[in-house]
Write an enzyme that holds these catalytic residues in place. Structure first.
Site, mmCIF file in Angstrom:
data_model
loop_
_atom_site.group_PDB
_atom_site.id
_atom_site.type_symbol
_atom_site.label_atom_id
_atom_site.label_comp_id
_atom_site.label_asym_id
_atom_site.label_seq_id
_atom_site.Cartn_x
_atom_site.Cartn_y
_atom_site.Cartn_z
ATOM 1 N N ASP A 208 48.093 45.610 28.797
ATOM 2 C CA ASP A 208 47.353 45.964 27.581
ATOM 3 C C ASP A 208 45.880 46.238 27.887
ATOM 4 O OD1 ASP A 208 49.733 45.453 26.388
ATOM 5 O OD2 ASP A 208 49.044 43.831 25.101
ATOM 6 N N GLY A 274 41.204 33.784 42.128
ATOM 7 C CA GLY A 274 39.864 33.720 42.695
ATOM 8 C C GLY A 274 39.490 32.398 43.317
ATOM 9 N N TYR A 483 54.721 37.021 22.554
ATOM 10 C CA TYR A 483 53.270 37.143 22.403
ATOM 11 C C TYR A 483 52.921 36.724 20.977
ATOM 12 C CZ TYR A 483 49.051 39.327 24.410
ATOM 13 O OH TYR A 483 47.824 39.566 24.979
#
EC number: 2.5.1.26
Length: 563
Positions: A208, A274, A483
């Site tokens: 998205d 990360g 969702y």
């Protein structure tokens, strides 16, 4: 490929979603419109949105919430030999993602810890140099891709006492090779596809956030896209990864399609968020651009029959590139975003369709739901595929609802995120969250989580009925991705963000209690890490911690995600 500007805040909002020239607003006539020229909805009047907005949330255009702007002052740090910035807006732009609490705070001028400096490496070698200097001087590095995180992953830990440097990968956009795969690094979807499409290829990976998110970010968060049914999730598309860590470079010795050489080291990198290093180069599978594309939609008398249809489609392994089932609340929401009708004939046809569905077929407007479809591939096969899916839908009471509705639903994906900024202008806050769940638990998860949101809002003193809705967005053999959206009018609440966080926390507890996953594609970040032990076990967390301790013993990549 042209490099992106260092100062992306010139074209993108630093305290809201997306491009600066694109937003929902209510004009002087009280009509809703979407500004700019970038989207199909741009420049259009949305006549139903005002009534839906006020009716759903009890909001009023007379009650507009204030937003102030304040930025921290610059700090002076020494150059490390690559493009860098100490500018306040560069640092504030990269000191947050798009969680509600982050954007809400920015709008009120409450800016917490931000990076002390931003650096822009241009290539793998630049990253190696930056990581080496960070290790030498014990500096905390936080990789930054597109900034679309909704898991608090980009927030600077307030307890971090070292200098924090944001390592922005947006300039690492060179395509290095093209065979049947493509190697890219740090590049946004839209930038990469300009070159790929010119050559007749595509990746098929379309999250998205595809306009703004980066390839390195997709790898780091185990991303998924709207067309995964054909092309696969990111882990299915990746062939080879190169990552720079404090201990050195991680990569496989060859780019073969499969190796039986112990646990796959790619899976230490995929989803590492990360915490271990910086992804600098990725080899991805690509495919020819599909010769034919066709949208579609199906209306069902209720959500239960819609879910049963999607399960059967998954069972027969005939899901189109994209199939998404919206519940009634989202269907009404989508209807409110319908542009102003341009002709009497079009208006007449819309009315005729509504009459046929609600009067002739007896569908209850307060219960019906809609699935949007997108088929891609060879024209003949697409038409055969389309017939197969519509035949299955008919067995569950589904009626074909036209290509226009399917295409409009698909395109609305890219503008819905802008609505949250509009809501906050009028004391309405909103958020989305997702999960994956086995087929036999889909209905329970949807029903119970929506009810829990409504109940928690009432218990926490929310004075207006909230919006609580869901859609089934992707199908698998074993289950589906669900969702959720929820939003409420926060007038009368002294600390609306705290209330929102309590409601979201309760919703996540409800998801886990009903057999859902901690995350399907948003990742963990700092927002969900309290549930990691419950999710992967104590031993599993220990395994992850051991990898972290070996690869990054000084915690140079100290964003504190996952663990």
């Amino acid at each position: 490929i042209p490099c992106l500007s260092f100062n992306r805040h010139e074209v993108m909002k630093w305290n809201g979603w997306g491009y600066s020239d694109s937003r929902f607003l209510f004009n002087k006539k009280g009509q809703a419109e979407f500004t700019g020229k970038r989207y199909k909805l741009s420049g259009m009047i949305l006549p139903a949105l005002k009534d839906w907005f006020e009716g759903t949330f009890g909001a009023s255009l007379q009650h507009k919430s204030p937003a102030t702007v304040s930025l921290p002052t610059n700090n002076e740090l020494k150059s490390i030999g690559v493009p860098f910035s100490h500018e306040a807006e560069d640092r504030a732009f990269r000191g947050h993602g798009h969680c509600l609490h982050e954007i809400f705070a920015l709008r009120e001028g409450k800016i917490g810890r931000v990076p002390d400096m931003v650096v822009w490496p241009n290539c793998h070698n630049d990253v190696e140099k930056i990581v080496a200097l960070a290790c030498k001087h014990n500096v905390c590095l936080i990789p930054y891709g597109g900034g679309t995180s909704v898991s608090s992953a980009l927030e600077c830990p307030p307890e971090e006492t070292r200098s924090i440097v944001s390592l922005d990968t947006s300039q690492m956009v060179r395509q290095l090779k093209r065979r049947e795969e493509v190697i890219s690094a740090g590049v946004r979807k839209t930038t990469r596809n300009l070159s790929l499409n010119e050559s007749g290829y595509c990746t098929g990976h379309e999250p998205d956030s595809m306009e703004f998110s980066s390839l390195g970010g997709w790898v780091s968060t185990r991303a998924s896209g709207m067309k995964k049914n054909i092309y696969g999730n990111i882990e299915d598309l990746v062939v080879h990864i190169k990552m720079v860590t404090p201990q050195g470079v991680i990569e496989k010795s060859c780019q073969g399609p499969r190796m039986s050489t112990g646990p796959d080291i790619h899976h230490f990198i995929l989803g590492s968020e990360g915490t271990l290093g910086v992804v600098t180069e990725v080899t991805m599978k690509i495919r020819p651009v599909p010769e034919y594309q066709k949208y579609g939609s199906v209306v069902f008398p209720n959500f239960e029959q819609g879910v049963a249809c999607l399960r059967e489609v998954a069972k027969q392994r005939c899901a189109p590139a994209s199939i998404r089932l919206m519940d009634n609340e989202q269907f009404m929401f989508g209807h409110a975003l319908k542009p102003q009708v341009s002709s009497i004939f079009t208006s007449f046809l819309d009315g005729l369709k509504k009459f046929y569905i609600t009067k002739f077929k007896g569908f209850d407007p307060s219960r019906l739901c809609v699935a949007t479809l997108l088929f891609e591939g060879n024209r003949e096969k697409v038409l055969q595929h389309e017939k197969q899916v519509y035949d299955i839908a008919a067995k569950f009471g589904g009626l074909a609802a036209g290509e226009d509705n399917g295409q409009r639903g698909y395109m609305l994906t890219f503008v819905i995120a802008y609505l949250r900024d509009l809501g906050m202008d009028y004391y309405v806050i909103a958020e989305s969250f997702e999960t994956s769940v086995p087929w036999d638990r889909v209905l329970d998860v949807c029903r119970n989580v929506k009810a829990r949101v409504v109940r928690e809002c009432k218990d926490k003193g929310v004075q207006f009925s909230p919006l609580s809705s869901c859609r089934v967005t992707q199908t698998y053999d074993a289950g589906a991705c669900v969702y959720f959206y929820f939003a409420f009018n926060y007038r009368g609440l002294s600390d609306p963000v705290h209330v929102y966080e309590q409601v979201e926390h309760a919703a996540r507890e409800e998801i886990l209690a009903n057999g859902g996953s901690l995350s399907h594609h948003h990742g963990v970040g700092k927002l969900r890490k309290e549930w990691m032990r419950e999710t992967v076990s104590e031993v599993g967390v220990g395994m992850l911690q051991s990898v972290k301790d070996y690869v990054d013993p000084k915690n140079i990549f100290g964003n504190r995600n996952l663990l």
